[in-house]
Enzyme design. Structure first.
Site, PDB file in Angstrom:
ATOM      1  N   ASP A  34       1.030  -1.220   0.008  1.00 22.29           N
ATOM      2  CA  ASP A  34      -0.035   0.083  -0.060  1.00 22.29           C
ATOM      3  C   ASP A  34       0.796   1.082  -0.078  1.00 22.29           C
ATOM      4  O   ASP A  34       1.747   1.448   1.016  1.00 22.29           O
ATOM      5  CB  ASP A  34      -0.748  -0.087   1.120  1.00 22.29           C
ATOM      6  CG  ASP A  34      -1.911   1.131   1.233  1.00 22.29           C
ATOM      7  OD1 ASP A  34      -1.490   2.162   0.869  1.00 22.29           O
ATOM      8  OD2 ASP A  34      -3.186   0.671   1.496  1.00 22.29           O
TER       9      ASP A  34
ATOM     10  N   TYR B 184     -12.858  15.231 -13.542  1.00 27.63           N
ATOM     11  CA  TYR B 184     -11.482  14.631 -13.267  1.00 27.63           C
ATOM     12  C   TYR B 184     -10.928  15.407 -12.174  1.00 27.63           C
ATOM     13  O   TYR B 184     -10.313  14.661 -11.182  1.00 27.63           O
ATOM     14  CB  TYR B 184     -10.677  14.712 -14.433  1.00 27.63           C
ATOM     15  CG  TYR B 184      -9.388  13.808 -14.448  1.00 27.63           C
ATOM     16  CD1 TYR B 184      -9.577  12.454 -14.617  1.00 27.63           C
ATOM     17  CD2 TYR B 184      -8.099  14.476 -14.416  1.00 27.63           C
ATOM     18  CE1 TYR B 184      -8.473  11.469 -14.395  1.00 27.63           C
ATOM     19  CE2 TYR B 184      -6.959  13.547 -14.456  1.00 27.63           C
ATOM     20  CZ  TYR B 184      -7.065  12.253 -14.382  1.00 27.63           C
ATOM     21  OH  TYR B 184      -6.181  11.325 -14.267  1.00 27.63           O
TER      22      TYR B 184
ATOM     23  N   LYS C  47      -2.103  14.637 -11.011  1.00 28.52           N
ATOM     24  CA  LYS C  47      -1.514  14.416 -12.089  1.00 28.52           C
ATOM     25  C   LYS C  47      -0.555  15.583 -12.426  1.00 28.52           C
ATOM     26  O   LYS C  47       0.748  15.399 -12.881  1.00 28.52           O
ATOM     27  CB  LYS C  47      -2.258  14.290 -13.545  1.00 28.52           C
ATOM     28  CG  LYS C  47      -3.031  12.882 -13.266  1.00 28.52           C
ATOM     29  CD  LYS C  47      -2.349  11.655 -12.925  1.00 28.52           C
ATOM     30  CE  LYS C  47      -3.058  10.379 -13.072  1.00 28.52           C
ATOM     31  NZ  LYS C  47      -2.236   9.102 -12.571  1.00 28.52           N
TER      32      LYS C  47
ATOM     33  N   THR D 292     -10.742   1.176 -17.354  1.00 26.22           N
ATOM     34  CA  THR D 292      -9.995   0.323 -16.193  1.00 26.22           C
ATOM     35  C   THR D 292     -10.881   0.400 -14.872  1.00 26.22           C
ATOM     36  O   THR D 292     -11.876   1.385 -15.052  1.00 26.22           O
ATOM     37  CB  THR D 292      -8.670   0.795 -16.118  1.00 26.22           C
ATOM     38  OG1 THR D 292      -8.644   2.062 -15.507  1.00 26.22           O
ATOM     39  CG2 THR D 292      -7.760   0.611 -17.339  1.00 26.22           C
TER      40      THR D 292
HETATM   41  N1  NAD Z   1      -7.605   4.455 -17.499  1.00 24.08           N
HETATM   42  C1  NAD Z   1      -7.035   5.693 -18.100  1.00 24.08           C
HETATM   43  O1  NAD Z   1      -7.849   6.202 -18.775  1.00 24.08           O
HETATM   44  C2  NAD Z   1      -6.119   6.109 -17.593  1.00 24.08           C
HETATM   45  C3  NAD Z   1      -5.495   7.491 -18.607  1.00 24.08           C
HETATM   46  C4  NAD Z   1      -4.379   8.139 -18.265  1.00 24.08           C
HETATM   47  C5  NAD Z   1      -3.726   7.822 -17.173  1.00 24.08           C
HETATM   48  N2  NAD Z   1      -4.029   6.852 -16.356  1.00 24.08           N
HETATM   49  C6  NAD Z   1      -3.229   6.212 -14.918  1.00 24.08           C
HETATM   50  O2  NAD Z   1      -2.788   4.899 -15.036  1.00 24.08           O
HETATM   51  C7  NAD Z   1      -2.611   4.612 -13.932  1.00 24.08           C
HETATM   52  C8  NAD Z   1      -3.091   3.145 -13.722  1.00 24.08           C
HETATM   53  O3  NAD Z   1      -4.542   3.084 -13.774  1.00 24.08           O
HETATM   54  P1  NAD Z   1      -5.439   2.194 -14.448  1.00 24.08           P
HETATM   55  O4  NAD Z   1      -6.323   2.973 -15.405  1.00 24.08           O
HETATM   56  O5  NAD Z   1      -4.750   1.199 -15.218  1.00 24.08           O
HETATM   57  O6  NAD Z   1      -6.339   1.574 -13.439  1.00 24.08           O
HETATM   58  P2  NAD Z   1      -6.559   0.560 -12.359  1.00 24.08           P
HETATM   59  O7  NAD Z   1      -7.542   0.583 -11.380  1.00 24.08           O
HETATM   60  O8  NAD Z   1      -6.441  -0.954 -12.765  1.00 24.08           O
HETATM   61  O9  NAD Z   1      -4.832   0.855 -11.563  1.00 24.08           O
HETATM   62  C9  NAD Z   1      -4.772   1.833 -10.477  1.00 24.08           C
HETATM   63  C10 NAD Z   1      -4.163   1.094  -9.405  1.00 24.08           C
HETATM   64  O10 NAD Z   1      -3.727   1.898  -8.378  1.00 24.08           O
HETATM   65  C11 NAD Z   1      -3.623   0.968  -7.248  1.00 24.08           C
HETATM   66  N3  NAD Z   1      -3.947   1.963  -5.941  1.00 24.08           N
HETATM   67  C12 NAD Z   1      -4.745   2.583  -5.748  1.00 24.08           C
HETATM   68  N4  NAD Z   1      -4.304   3.039  -4.155  1.00 24.08           N
HETATM   69  C13 NAD Z   1      -3.361   2.511  -3.872  1.00 24.08           C
HETATM   70  C14 NAD Z   1      -2.567   2.386  -2.793  1.00 24.08           C
HETATM   71  N5  NAD Z   1      -2.925   2.932  -1.602  1.00 24.08           N
HETATM   72  N6  NAD Z   1      -1.594   1.554  -2.587  1.00 24.08           N
HETATM   73  C15 NAD Z   1      -1.055   0.990  -3.780  1.00 24.08           C
HETATM   74  N7  NAD Z   1      -1.634   1.024  -4.877  1.00 24.08           N
HETATM   75  C16 NAD Z   1      -2.957   1.590  -4.972  1.00 24.08           C
HETATM   76  C17 NAD Z   1      -4.771   0.085  -7.485  1.00 24.08           C
HETATM   77  O11 NAD Z   1      -4.453  -1.121  -6.551  1.00 24.08           O
HETATM   78  C18 NAD Z   1      -4.557  -0.095  -8.938  1.00 24.08           C
HETATM   79  O12 NAD Z   1      -3.806  -1.363  -9.210  1.00 24.08           O
HETATM   80  C19 NAD Z   1      -2.999   5.444 -12.823  1.00 24.08           C
HETATM   81  O13 NAD Z   1      -2.196   6.294 -12.251  1.00 24.08           O
HETATM   82  C20 NAD Z   1      -4.051   6.207 -13.780  1.00 24.08           C
HETATM   83  O14 NAD Z   1      -4.345   7.672 -13.139  1.00 24.08           O
HETATM   84  C21 NAD Z   1      -5.283   5.888 -16.383  1.00 24.08           C
END
Ligand code: NAD
Length: 256
Positions: free
Chosen positions: A63, A156, A163, A194
């Site tokens: 975490d 957002y 970000k 996601t």
């Molecule tokens: N999905 C999109 O549209 C998108 C676009 C641009 C950027 N992102 C970024 O990509 C990254 C991954 O997100 P995703 O879309 O794959 O979704 P996801 O939900 O699969 O991944 C987010 C992850 O953050 C982890 N997380 C949250 N709180 C946490 C904590 N306290 N300790 C450890 N881990 C923690 C979750 O366990 C999860 O694995 C994020 O930074 C997200 O902002 C996503």
């Protein structure tokens, strides 16, 4: 394979749709040995099942709000791998209510939590990774961001502010660590459905907007983000640091 003999740490895998999982798959296919973390027992089984397809992975709880767990991750990696070549940071979180109400209503606690998990965690993880990367003579650190850092996207909200802090951290960390041959970059991905995205109200309309307006007239998928990640993590990206690479079908360039 461009990552043969390399070791990497992947933070941010929740399920098979996670961007971090696509990057883990690509890095593994490129020859890397991986440590993959999971956030709490709730996600352990998911991540354990996914990791079964990797070669000899190291699975660790982390975490990112817990300094002791972060320290323990790097202790284990030091013991098992002897060093670290790359780190992928894909952790982000904001409370659901902060992603639906107007930004002006963001609570102090909601702001603190979003910035802690989504931005400060990169700093904490990087600090832990540095000594292990120094043992390898350098390294590559990659985080995931979104254009909401620079532009307003409805709902957002505090995540956009997180970000912005994350992208600024990429530049400051890159400046600190460049002399140690450690590169720090971000990929700014287009919207992808996601688990994290499911928390954003009206996310489907953002997807449709990209299909209508992005130069490529489509959204991107996690494998495409992972391909760009291989460039930044591997030898082809060796002169690139402090960069935010847009992997969004060109959407960021559009105006009217
Ligand atoms: N999905 C999109 O549209 C998108 C676009 C641009 C950027 N992102 C970024 O990509 C990254 C991954 O997100 P995703 O879309 O794959 O979704 P996801 O939900 O699969 O991944 C987010 C992850 O953050 C982890 N997380 C949250 N709180 C946490 C904590 N306290 N300790 C450890 N881990 C923690 C979750 O366990 C999860 O694995 C994020 O930074 C997200 O902002 C996503």
């Amino acid at each position: 394979m461009s990552l043969t003999g390399k070791t990497g740490l992947i933070v941010g895998v929740a399920n098979k749709r996670s961007i971090a999982w696509a990057i883990a798959q690509a890095a593994s296919a490129a020859g890397a040995r991986l440590a993959v973390t999971y956030q709490g027992e709730r996600l352990e089984e998911n991540v354990r099942e996914l990791a079964a397809e990797l070669t000899d992975p190291l699975l660790l709880p982390c975490d990112v709000t817990d300094d002791a767990q972060i320290a323990s991750v790097f202790e284990s990696i030091g013991r098992e791998f002897g060093g670290l070549d790359f780190l992928v940071h894909g952790a982000a979180f904001a409370k659901r209510e902060e992603l639906a109400a107007p930004y002006v209503d963001t609570s102090r606690e909601g702001f603190r939590l979003a910035l802690d998990i989504s931005a400060y965690s990169l700093v904490a993880l990087t600090r832990g990774a540095v000594p292990l990367m120094e043992r390898r003579g350098g390294g590559s650190i990659l985080t995931l961001t979104y254009l909401g850092s620079e532009r307003v996207f409805q709902n957002y909200n505090v995540m956009g502010v997180a970000k912005a802090a994350l992208e600024a951290s990429v530049r400051y960390l890159a400046a600190d660590l460049g002399p140690k041959a450690i590169r720090v970059n971000a990929i700014s991905a287009g919207p992808i459905k996601t688990l994290a995205a499911a928390g954003i109200s009206g996310f489907s309309s953002i997807l449709q907007h990209y299909r209508d307006r992005a130069p490529l007239r489509r959204t991107v998928d996690t494998a495409e983000v992972a391909d760009a990640a291989m460039f930044l993590l591997g030898p082809a990206g060796r002169a690139v640091t402090a960069e935010v690479l847009m992997v969004d079908g060109g959407y960021h360039a559009t105006g009217m």
